[in-house]
Every structure is written in structure tokens, then in C-alpha cells.
Design a protein around this motif. Structure first.
Motif, mmCIF file in Angstrom:
data_model
loop_
_atom_site.group_PDB
_atom_site.id
_atom_site.type_symbol
_atom_site.label_atom_id
_atom_site.label_comp_id
_atom_site.label_asym_id
_atom_site.label_seq_id
_atom_site.Cartn_x
_atom_site.Cartn_y
_atom_site.Cartn_z
ATOM 1 N N ILE A 48 0.875 -1.330 0.054
ATOM 2 C CA ILE A 48 -0.032 -0.071 -0.003
ATOM 3 C C ILE A 48 0.902 1.381 0.025
ATOM 4 O O ILE A 48 1.852 1.269 0.678
ATOM 5 N N ALA A 49 0.547 2.322 -0.709
ATOM 6 C CA ALA A 49 1.386 3.344 -0.679
ATOM 7 C C ALA A 49 0.499 4.480 0.042
ATOM 8 O O ALA A 49 -0.853 4.662 -0.433
ATOM 9 N N LYS A 50 1.059 5.091 0.932
ATOM 10 C CA LYS A 50 0.378 6.116 1.995
ATOM 11 C C LYS A 50 0.769 7.555 1.055
ATOM 12 O O LYS A 50 1.752 7.863 0.864
ATOM 13 N N LEU A 51 -0.288 8.216 0.663
ATOM 14 C CA LEU A 51 -0.106 9.399 -0.015
ATOM 15 C C LEU A 51 -0.024 10.722 1.034
ATOM 16 O O LEU A 51 -0.720 10.562 2.070
ATOM 17 N N SER A 52 0.577 11.626 0.644
ATOM 18 C CA SER A 52 0.843 12.915 1.685
ATOM 19 C C SER A 52 0.155 14.078 0.802
ATOM 20 O O SER A 52 0.625 14.363 -0.086
ATOM 21 N N PRO A 53 -0.596 14.671 1.805
ATOM 22 C CA PRO A 53 -1.275 15.949 1.201
ATOM 23 C C PRO A 53 0.030 16.948 1.366
ATOM 24 O O PRO A 53 -0.005 18.273 0.824
ATOM 25 N N ASN A 54 0.878 16.859 1.861
ATOM 26 C CA ASN A 54 2.419 17.728 1.881
ATOM 27 C C ASN A 54 3.223 17.714 0.543
ATOM 28 O O ASN A 54 3.968 18.564 0.227
ATOM 29 N N TRP A 55 2.881 16.535 -0.382
ATOM 30 C CA TRP A 55 3.505 16.204 -1.595
ATOM 31 C C TRP A 55 2.979 17.737 -2.578
ATOM 32 O O TRP A 55 1.782 17.968 -2.374
ATOM 33 N N LYS A 56 3.848 17.923 -3.621
ATOM 34 C CA LYS A 56 3.338 19.039 -4.514
ATOM 35 C C LYS A 56 2.251 18.795 -5.353
ATOM 36 O O LYS A 56 1.306 19.431 -5.182
ATOM 37 N N ASP A 57 1.902 17.335 -5.753
ATOM 38 C CA ASP A 57 0.965 17.218 -6.431
ATOM 39 C C ASP A 57 0.594 15.717 -5.853
ATOM 40 O O ASP A 57 1.225 14.651 -6.590
ATOM 41 N N SER A 94 -0.582 13.047 7.798
ATOM 42 C CA SER A 94 -0.516 14.262 8.468
ATOM 43 C C SER A 94 -0.344 15.298 7.530
ATOM 44 O O SER A 94 0.507 15.190 6.645
ATOM 45 N N LEU A 95 -1.143 16.740 7.683
ATOM 46 C CA LEU A 95 -0.828 17.857 6.903
ATOM 47 C C LEU A 95 0.001 18.819 7.694
ATOM 48 O O LEU A 95 0.087 19.306 8.859
ATOM 49 N N GLY A 96 1.163 19.235 6.934
ATOM 50 C CA GLY A 96 2.155 20.114 7.695
ATOM 51 C C GLY A 96 3.121 20.646 6.739
ATOM 52 O O GLY A 96 3.041 20.196 5.530
ATOM 53 N N PRO A 97 4.120 21.652 7.096
ATOM 54 C CA PRO A 97 3.907 21.872 8.468
ATOM 55 C C PRO A 97 2.965 23.066 8.792
ATOM 56 O O PRO A 97 2.464 23.809 8.079
ATOM 57 N N VAL A 98 2.605 22.863 10.179
ATOM 58 C CA VAL A 98 1.608 23.867 10.780
ATOM 59 C C VAL A 98 2.115 24.309 12.246
ATOM 60 O O VAL A 98 3.244 23.569 12.633
ATOM 61 N N LEU A 99 1.454 25.381 12.628
ATOM 62 C CA LEU A 99 2.087 25.983 13.673
ATOM 63 C C LEU A 99 0.782 26.275 15.133
ATOM 64 O O LEU A 99 -0.079 26.725 14.401
ATOM 65 N N ARG A 100 1.068 26.133 16.064
ATOM 66 C CA ARG A 100 0.343 26.591 17.243
ATOM 67 C C ARG A 100 1.360 27.209 17.998
ATOM 68 O O ARG A 100 2.222 26.849 18.808
ATOM 69 N N ILE A 101 0.827 28.573 18.856
ATOM 70 C CA ILE A 101 1.704 29.258 20.006
ATOM 71 C C ILE A 101 0.696 28.960 21.110
ATOM 72 O O ILE A 101 -0.483 29.430 21.141
ATOM 73 N N ASP A 102 1.504 29.002 22.207
ATOM 74 C CA ASP A 102 0.876 29.116 23.628
ATOM 75 C C ASP A 102 0.888 30.480 23.882
ATOM 76 O O ASP A 102 2.079 31.342 24.013
#
Ligand SMILES: Cc1cc2nc3c(=O)[nH]c(=O)nc-3n(C[C@H](O)[C@H](O)[C@H](O)COP(=O)(O)O)c2cc1C
Ligand code: SF4
Ligand code: SF4
Length: 369
Positions: free
Chosen positions: A152-161, A182-190
Motif C-alpha cells: 500500500i502506498a500512503k499518499l501525503s497532502p504535503n507533496w506538491k501534487d 498528516s498535514l504540515g508544517p503547521v504551527l500553534r503558539i502558547d
């Protein structure tokens, strides 16, 4: 004895006791934890990703965030050695009849090295994962030549296409796809400190859970239109309704990761029973029956005059429909439907926030086939 579940899902030759596959993550960190997931009703379990070197994760690396059911993480691959996976953890799980999918990343060399022993250890399928799309084709080639088990190939939303390599992977002999990572990079700030929630070098992480679902659905439906191979829909499923939606988009089985981390493995039973009940309520016999329903429907933009429908006995006069109307056109109360049809733009927002279903817009039924 077949353990085929009532929701009617069995993919890639695996005997699945439920349509839910636990995605690669902390809950599948060892053989014992995979057995625990199996006892709670997992249809199959994907190992934490196996690589040449165990991961050294930053502190902290997982946080539960809003919207509810969502998470940010900066967790890398498995923190135990590959040798331990293939000599102890996978065999232990396989002995207890866990349908183990071995997750292997992230290079061609690692696929060539770890697929054969994972196969011998008792994995029923291999899932390949990579941060870099360019390595996936070579990983599939290496894996397919090293095992007869499904790859099985796991596709990533972080790839260009993300879907651009699908045809090549099919030609190389891939058996199915997991959509998605998972989608990233993403950021959360305390906001108490101004510091990032994640302890990674740049403070960034990846987004998972509920917030991901619309993106996952988009990619599942897109891929389903281009392949006949089974798709494991993974990313944002937190309820039985989500599972049904993923099947309608084209998923043959439904992956879950974040929701089980937040609610515990026992939630698998709730999900499975809830999905069976929901399918019956909607008039369907199995998830297979609704697989790809979305792509089978002829969705044409509605051009007629939509009409509001109102069920007075159902309206609780909560006022949400009135609050959300940007044009002050929605004035309905429990007494009567009251819409300013000149000001109304038929955006549909008031209908979507109504908690009781007291107001509807008729175009939905008209646009069904
Ligand atoms: C803490 C954490 C660790 C993860 N580790 C891996 C991993 O090692 N390998 C992998 O392929 N995916 C990993 N994932 C991604 C999940 O398998 C899944 O693709 C993602 O969480 C989306 O599904 P969800 O919304 O149901 O959580 C991880 C996810 C989380 C939350
Ligand atoms: S459909 Fe949109 S514009 Fe019309 S009443 Fe509802 S919220 Fe207002
Ligand atoms: S949102 Fe629904 S229940 Fe609430 S006032 Fe409007 S129609 Fe009634």
C-alpha cells in the motif's frame, strides 16, 4: 472462520473484524499495543513506521488542539529498532491474529531492507510512507519485488501534487492506497508564553484529526475517480458519520488515529456499532454498497429557485439561523418560517447551523439522481 464484519469490509485479502484500520501512530507503538487495539475491535493495525534508526522525538511532541478532535504533533517514526519490530513485535501481534500492516519508511534502501523481514514476521500487508514524493516510486518497486503480500502506498497532502505518481505506482504493482498522511508544517503558539506548542527545532508540527476531514475527502474522491484499487481513507474520521462520508467519497476501509488517541481504543467498538446502525438507518446494507457513491452521483449546479421548508414543531426557537445570516434575511421563529426573499442570497448557512433540522432548502432533494 471468517471474521468479516457486519459493515461488509474485507480488503487486500485481510480478514477484518471491523471496517476500521488503526493508522500508523503512537497507539501502534509495539506488538502489545497492537494486540490491545485488536481486542478492542480494530479491523487491521498499521505499525508505527519502521526505519533504520529509532526516532529521537522532541519534547513535547503531541497536543490536543481546537477544533475538538484535532491534534498537532512533531512525532517522528518508531522509537524502537527495526530488528525488534521484525523479531518480536510483529510476530507477537500476528500470533494473536492481529491483521498487521507493516509501515515502512522513508527511502528505497529502507524498503528493500525491511519489507522481506516484515513479511516473514507475519505482516499481512506493507504500507510505504515517505516525506518526499520523489522516493515513492522507487520504494514501491523495491517493496513489490521483495514480497508477494499487498503493498500500500500512503499518499501525503504535503507533496506538491499528491496524485501525480498514482499511475506509475499502479504499473509498478501497488495493491492499494492510504489517503492520507498528516498535514504540515503547521504551527500553534502558547499565548501564555509566545512559544510554540511543539518542541521541534522550528516549533512546527503536523495537523491530524477532525480538522483534516474535508481535505481527506477531497483526495479520496479524486483518487477514487482514477483508480479501481482499494483506498484506505485516513485523516479526520472521528465518528460513524465521518466513516460513512469517507466510504461515499470512495474509501474501501476507514483509518483512524487521532480520535483513538483522544478517546481511547475502546472507542473502536462505538465506531463500529455506530456505523452499522447508521448504515441500517440510511437504508444501506454495507459500506461497500456506498463506496464511491459521491462519484456515481451526477452533481450539477442548481439553477432553479430553491424553496425553504419549515417544521414548526421541530423548531426550538434557538435563534442560530437568525444570528448567522449576514444579510439579516432569516427571521424564522418557532411560530413560523419568515425569510426576506429579496435579501436572501440562498447561501445555505442558516440551514447548516440549525441543530434540529427544522429548516431545509429544497434544492438538495431536487439535485439528487
Ligand atoms: C502522534 C502521531 C504520530 C504519527 N506517526 C506516524 C508514523 O509514524 N507514520 C505514519 O505513516 N503516520 C503517522 N501518523 C499519521 C497517521 O497515521 C494518520 O495519517 C494521521 O494522523 C491522519 O489520521 P487521523 O486524522 O485519523 O489522525 C501519526 C499521527 C499522529 C497523530
Ligand atoms: S440562506 Fe443565507 S442569506 Fe438566505 S436566510 Fe439563510 S443565511 Fe440568510
Ligand atoms: S436554527 Fe432551527 S431550531 Fe433554531 S430557530 Fe432557526 S429554525 Fe428554529
Amino acid at each position: 472462520m471468517s471474521r468479516k464484519n457486519k459493515a461488509g469490509v474485507s480488503i487486500l485479502g485481510m480478514e477484518m473484524q471491523s471496517p476500521f484500520i488503526v493508522g500508523s501512530g503512537p497507539l501502534s507503538h509495539s506488538g502489545a499495543s497492537m494486540i490491545e487495539l485488536h481486542r478492542n475491535g480494530a479491523g487491521a493495525v498499521v505499525t508505527k513506521t519502521i526505519r533504520n534508526e529509532p526516532a529521537d522525538n522532541p519534547f513535547p511532541h503531541i497536543a490536543s488542539i481546537a477544533p475538538a478532535g484535532s491534534m498537532i504533533n512533531a512525532e517522528l517514526w518508531s522509537d524502537i529498532p527495526g530488528e525488534q519490530w521484525v523479531e518480536e513485535e510483529i510476530p507477537a501481534a500476528a500470533r494473536e491474529e492481529v491483521a498487521v500492516v507493516a509501515s515502512i519508511g522513508h527511502t528505497e534502501e529502507e524498503a528493500a531492507k525491511w519489507v522481506p523481514p516484515a513479511d516473514r514476521a507475519g505482516a499481512q500487508a506493507i504500507e510505504l510512507v515517505s516525506y518526499d514524493q520523489r522516493t515513492m516510486g522507487a520504494m514501491v518497486r523495491a517493496a513489490v519485488s521483495a514480497t508477494k503480500k499487498p503493498v500500500i502506498a500512503k499518499l501525503s497532502p504535503n507533496w506538491k501534487d499528491p496524485l501525480s505518481g498514482v499511475k506509475e505506482m499502479e504499473e509498478l504493482g501497488v495493491s492499494g492506497f492510504t489517503v492520507m498522511d498528516s498535514l504540515g508544517p503547521v504551527l500553534r503558539i502558547d499565548i501564555k508564553t509566545g512559544l510554540p506548542l511543539m518542541g521541534s527545532e522550528d516549533g512546527r508540527g503536523w495537523l491530524t484529526g477532525a480538522a483534516l476531514k474535508p481535505l481527506t475527502l477531497h483526495y479520496i474522491a479524486l483518487l477514487h475517480a482514477h483508480t479501481t484499487l482499494p483506498i484506505i481513507g485516513l485523516g479526520g474520521c472521528v465518528s460513524s458519520e465521518d466513516a460513512v462520508e469517507m466510504a461515499m467519497a470512495g474509501a474501501a476501509a476507514v483509518g483512524v488515529c487521532s480520535v483513538l488517541m483522544i478517546r481511547g481504543p475502546a472507542y473502536l467498538k462505538t465506531l463500529t456499532a455506530g456505523t452499522e446502525a447508521l448504515l441500517a438507518k440510511l437504508g444501506y446494507a454495507s459500506l461497500g454498497e456506498i463506496r464511491g457513491l459521491f462519484n456515481r452521483k451526477k452533481h450539477t449546479p442548481f439553477t432553479g429557485a430553491p424553496e425553504f421548508r419549515f417544521s414548526p414543531g421541530v423548531c426550538t426557537d434557538c435563534g442560530r439561523c437568525r444570528t448567522v445570516c449576514s444579510y439579516a434575511a432569516q427571521r424564522t421563529t418557532s411560530q413560523a418560517l419568515d425569510v426576506d426573499y429579496v435579501a436572501c442570497r440562498y447561501c445555505g448557512l442558516c440551514v447548516s447551523v440549525c441543530p434540529t433540522g427544522a429548516i431545509e432548502l429544497q434544492w438538495k432533494e431536487d439535485s439528487q439522481i
